[in-house]
Structures are given as structure tokens and as C-alpha cells.
Design a protein around this motif. Structure first.
Motif, PDB file in Angstrom:
ATOM      1  N   ALA A  37       0.840  -1.193   0.000  1.00  0.00           N
ATOM      2  CA  ALA A  37       0.000   0.000   0.000  1.00  0.00           C
ATOM      3  C   ALA A  37       0.874   1.240   0.000  1.00  0.00           C
ATOM      4  O   ALA A  37       1.929   1.259   0.635  1.00  0.00           O
ATOM      5  CB  ALA A  37      -0.918  -0.001   1.224  1.00  0.00           C
ATOM      6  N   ASP A  38       0.427   2.271  -0.707  1.00  0.00           N
ATOM      7  CA  ASP A  38       1.209   3.503  -0.765  1.00  0.00           C
ATOM      8  C   ASP A  38       0.283   4.661  -1.138  1.00  0.00           C
ATOM      9  O   ASP A  38      -0.924   4.469  -1.374  1.00  0.00           O
ATOM     10  CB  ASP A  38       2.356   3.367  -1.775  1.00  0.00           C
ATOM     11  N   THR A  63      -6.376   5.929  -3.324  1.00  0.00           N
ATOM     12  CA  THR A  63      -6.691   4.874  -4.290  1.00  0.00           C
ATOM     13  C   THR A  63      -7.245   5.482  -5.577  1.00  0.00           C
ATOM     14  O   THR A  63      -6.851   5.102  -6.688  1.00  0.00           O
ATOM     15  CB  THR A  63      -7.701   3.885  -3.695  1.00  0.00           C
ATOM     16  N   GLN A  64      -8.151   6.440  -5.425  1.00  0.00           N
ATOM     17  CA  GLN A  64      -8.741   7.085  -6.592  1.00  0.00           C
ATOM     18  C   GLN A  64      -7.695   7.858  -7.387  1.00  0.00           C
ATOM     19  O   GLN A  64      -7.652   7.779  -8.627  1.00  0.00           O
ATOM     20  CB  GLN A  64      -9.863   8.038  -6.150  1.00  0.00           C
ATOM     21  N   ALA A  65      -6.832   8.589  -6.671  1.00  0.00           N
ATOM     22  CA  ALA A  65      -5.783   9.367  -7.350  1.00  0.00           C
ATOM     23  C   ALA A  65      -4.819   8.455  -8.096  1.00  0.00           C
ATOM     24  O   ALA A  65      -4.380   8.767  -9.215  1.00  0.00           O
ATOM     25  CB  ALA A  65      -5.027  10.211  -6.333  1.00  0.00           C
ATOM     26  N   MET A  66      -4.503   7.325  -7.499  1.00  0.00           N
ATOM     27  CA  MET A  66      -3.587   6.384  -8.140  1.00  0.00           C
ATOM     28  C   MET A  66      -4.215   5.787  -9.392  1.00  0.00           C
ATOM     29  O   MET A  66      -3.563   5.640 -10.437  1.00  0.00           O
ATOM     30  CB  MET A  66      -3.190   5.286  -7.138  1.00  0.00           C
ATOM     31  N   ARG A  67      -5.510   5.481  -9.314  1.00  0.00           N
ATOM     32  CA  ARG A  67      -6.202   4.948 -10.494  1.00  0.00           C
ATOM     33  C   ARG A  67      -6.256   5.986 -11.606  1.00  0.00           C
ATOM     34  O   ARG A  67      -6.064   5.666 -12.784  1.00  0.00           O
ATOM     35  CB  ARG A  67      -7.613   4.500 -10.109  1.00  0.00           C
ATOM     36  N   GLU A  68      -6.505   7.235 -11.241  1.00  0.00           N
ATOM     37  CA  GLU A  68      -6.574   8.300 -12.241  1.00  0.00           C
ATOM     38  C   GLU A  68      -5.226   8.537 -12.908  1.00  0.00           C
ATOM     39  O   GLU A  68      -5.170   9.046 -14.041  1.00  0.00           O
ATOM     40  CB  GLU A  68      -7.081   9.585 -11.589  1.00  0.00           C
ATOM     41  N   SER A  69      -4.138   8.161 -12.218  1.00  0.00           N
ATOM     42  CA  SER A  69      -2.806   8.319 -12.807  1.00  0.00           C
ATOM     43  C   SER A  69      -2.437   7.130 -13.696  1.00  0.00           C
ATOM     44  O   SER A  69      -1.340   7.092 -14.263  1.00  0.00           O
ATOM     45  CB  SER A  69      -1.762   8.478 -11.701  1.00  0.00           C
ATOM     46  N   GLY A  70      -3.348   6.168 -13.799  1.00  0.00           N
ATOM     47  CA  GLY A  70      -3.109   5.029 -14.661  1.00  0.00           C
ATOM     48  C   GLY A  70      -2.594   3.794 -13.961  1.00  0.00           C
ATOM     49  O   GLY A  70      -2.255   2.794 -14.617  1.00  0.00           O
ATOM     50  N   LEU A  71      -2.528   3.812 -12.637  1.00  0.00           N
ATOM     51  CA  LEU A  71      -2.041   2.663 -11.883  1.00  0.00           C
ATOM     52  C   LEU A  71      -3.157   1.641 -11.686  1.00  0.00           C
ATOM     53  O   LEU A  71      -4.314   2.003 -11.435  1.00  0.00           O
ATOM     54  CB  LEU A  71      -1.509   3.112 -10.522  1.00  0.00           C
ATOM     55  N   GLU A  72      -2.802   0.377 -11.782  1.00  0.00           N
ATOM     56  CA  GLU A  72      -3.759  -0.704 -11.559  1.00  0.00           C
ATOM     57  C   GLU A  72      -3.813  -1.005 -10.067  1.00  0.00           C
ATOM     58  O   GLU A  72      -2.954  -1.713  -9.527  1.00  0.00           O
ATOM     59  CB  GLU A  72      -3.336  -1.945 -12.341  1.00  0.00           C
ATOM     60  N   VAL A  73      -4.798  -0.455  -9.393  1.00  0.00           N
ATOM     61  CA  VAL A  73      -4.905  -0.547  -7.940  1.00  0.00           C
ATOM     62  C   VAL A  73      -6.029  -1.520  -7.577  1.00  0.00           C
ATOM     63  O   VAL A  73      -7.147  -1.416  -8.092  1.00  0.00           O
ATOM     64  CB  VAL A  73      -5.170   0.835  -7.311  1.00  0.00           C
TER      65      VAL A  73
END
Length: 351
Positions: A37-38, A63-73
């Protein structure tokens, strides 16, 4: 926990320590890395995904910000804890203490790192000194890099019946290499304002019987820490007897200057040549040909890699808390084998 069941380990915080812990957990045949987790959206979590690690956000917002950056969370920290038996908190200093309430509410075992106070868990861990007292506990704190080195070396002397008291001076690197462009010190030395520095009292959290005092100064380099120690022995001893005491610990590597290991950078270069991930030096690298014994006085120096030395301790702490191995020596040997600990002394060590 059944011996046949792998311990599912969560890593909260994928930074300097977290990424190393995650990789070490993934090497263990009795552990499973449940995920990391990060909060970051930069290159670091992308590397985690590249390694095949399941990625979680620290909170719903992250989690939402990471997904919006293209990360598969996969989900958030709560989701990760729900599929884990134990969490290793590798978040920045003082953040872990805030996370402890979450872990306790979830009823999950947890490990914090040395940046937190002893009181956060009520137990401080170095495998060779406090493994048995950590068995089946709710939590422990793996002490800092410098404290780990102090406890390892002094415990080796103590086990040999040689330790009376110890006084050490620590030359502390200014910051982690990857962020040296953000801070640190240049063209100066910065003494820590209090004697003892915090490492001595911290070592006594692991073993209250240690008679140890430390002094420390920050120096303008980022490779590793350098320690100089003056120890009063319980009796006059030979150099060979002292070296035998240190050699009894697999996590103290006896290196030599005449093998070309005359400075911190040469040891790090050897770690790279050995194929250690991140050039990790898991051992205390102690110069055997610098060591001097005068009657009952002992003088020696060693190197500490603050990014790596606590990694094997953390793996052993997982086994102790979960009770999957009750014997410290067995856990240490298993961890050493998976991380390649022992090669350093064989290649450039004691003769």
C-alpha cells in the motif's frame, strides 16, 4: 498458525524500506506477499506493479488518485488488511504510530520500524537478542539500522562472555541516496547535541543489561554509516578470541582492508558485484584487520547500510510474531539462505 499455511504479509509504505521488505517477503517459501500500500503516483508504485506485486492505496482518496494516474490498484489499505495475517508498516517516521489504531481495530499483528518509539509496541526486536520474547506477540518494533548493528555486535561479545561496557562514536550519513538532491549537508559536520545519542538508550530497549553509550555526528555523504567502538571486556582476551565471537554471528561479516575493502564505496561495489538487490548490505561489515585488542580493551570499526540491515530482522520478526518458527537460530538461518547472507565473509573476509 499452521506450519503448512503461508503467512500473508502486507507492506504499508513502498519506499526505501518497504520495497526491500516486500522483495524479501516474496523470497520466503513460508510467506506470501499479500500486497503493498502507498500514496504515491510516481515511478515507485509502477515498479511494484512491474514486479508483480498487488498494489493498494493507503486511503480511498489515494486509491482514486492512483487509479486516475493510470495505476492498476486493487483496493485500499482496509482491503489489503482484510486479506493479510500481518502488516509491516514502512511508512515515514511517526506515521506508523498513527496507523497502529487501525491495525489494533482490525485485530491484525503488526511490525513498525525504528523511527517509532519503543512505547508504540512495548517490544523492540533484533533477532539474535529478542526473538524469543517476540513469539506470538501482537506487535514489535524492528529497531533502527544503527541500533540493529549495535545490538548485533554487542550481543556477539555478550554471548562469548566478553562484554563489560561499550562506548561508540557514530558517523552518520546525512540522508538516503535517492533523495540527496533534496537536503542533507555539504562541507560541514553536524554533531548531535546530546550525549548519549539516541542509539545507546535504544539498544537498551532490546537488551536492558547492555552498558552502552553512543555519540553521533552527521557527515556529508549518503553511502552508509561508519561506527568506531571502544569496548571494555570482562577479561583480557586475544584477537582471535574476539574475532571468533564476532564470527559466531552470521550477520556480522568480517571483511579486510587488504582485500580491497578499504572504504564504504568499495563494500557497496562488492554488493553490486554479488548481485544483491539494490546493492543491499544486510550484514554488519566489520574490519577484522583493523580490530585491536589491548589487554581487556577492544577497538573496532564497522559499516552499516541503513537501507538494508533491518530487512532480515523484519523477516525474522514476522516469523516470531506469527509463531511459525519458535527457534531464533532456525529462522535466522532460513532468512540468511534466502538473502544470500554469508557470501561476503567468504569472498573478502577473515583469514
Amino acid at each position: 498458525m499452521s506450519q503448512a499455511k503461508k503467512c500473508r504479509v502486507a507492506v504499508n509504505g513502498y519506499g526505501v524500506i518497504g520495497k526491500r521488505v516486500a522483495e524479501a517477503v516474496a523470497r520466503q517459501d513460508d510467506m506470501e506477499l499479500a500486497g503493498v500500500a502507498d500514496i504515491s503516483t510516481d515511478w515507485r508504485p509502477r515498479v511494484a506493479l512491474q514486479k508483480g506485486f498487488r498494489l493498494f492505496g493507503a486511503t480511498g482518496e489515494h486509491t482514486q488518485a492512483m487509479r486516475e494516474s493510470g495505476l492498476e490498484v486493487v483496493g485500499n489499505l482496509e482491503d489489503l488488511l482484510g486479506v493479510s495475517d500481518l502488516v509491516v508498516d514502512c511508512t515515514p517516521k511517526r506515521i506508523a504510530a498513527l496507523n497502529v489504531d487501525i491495525y489494533r481495530q482490525r485485530g491484525i499483528k503488526f511490525i513498525v520500524q525504528g523511527g517509532e518509539k519503543h512505547e508504540v509496541t512495548g517490544h523492540s526486536f533484533v533477532a539474535e537478542a529478542s526473538y524469543s520474547s517476540a513469539l506470538n506477540r501482537e506487535s514489535t518494533r524492528v529497531v533502527s539500522c544503527n541500533t540493529t548493528s549495535i545490538v548485533r555486535t554487542l550481543t556477539a561479545l555478550k554471548h562469548a562472555g566478553l562484554l563489560r561496557r561499550a562506548r561508540g562514536t557514530l558517523l552518520r550519513r546525512a540522508t538516503d541516496p535517492w533523495e540527496s538532491h533534496l537536503g542533507g549537508i555539504m562541507n560541514t559536520l553536524v554533531p548531535e547535541p546530546e550525549i548519549p545519542s539516541h542509539q545507546g538508550p535504544d539498544a537498551q530497549c532490546v537488551d536492558p543489561a547492555l552498558d552502552v553509550i553512543t555519540m553521533a555526528v552527521k557527515v556529508p555523504e549518503t553511502l552508509a554509516h561508519l561506527h568506531y567502538w571502544s569496548v571494555q571486556l570482562t577479561r583480557p582476551a586475544s584477537t582471535e578470541e574476539v574475532l571468533d565471537a564476532f564470527a559466531a554471528s552470521s550477520r556480522i561479516a568480517l571483511i579486510r582492508t587488504d582485500a580491497g575493502l578499504s572504504a564504504l564505496n568499495t563494500v557497496k561495489e562488492l554488493m553490486a558485484d554479488l548481485g544483491r538487490p539494490h546493492d543491499n548490505l544486510y550484514e554488519v561489515a566489520l574490519w577484522s584487520d583493523m580490530l585491536k585488542v589491548e589487554g581487556d580493551e577492544l577497538f573496532y570499526a564497522y559499516m552499516v547500510d541503513n537501507q538494508a540491515i533491518v530487512i532480515p530482522e523484519t523477516i525474522d520478526a514476522v516469523r516470531a510474531l506469527t509463531g511459525t518458527m519458535s527457534n531464533a537460530k532456525e529462522s535466522i538461518a532460513k532468512t540468511d539462505a534466502t538473502l544470500g547472507i554469508g557470501l561476503l565473509t567468504q569472498i573478502a573476509g577473515r583469514r
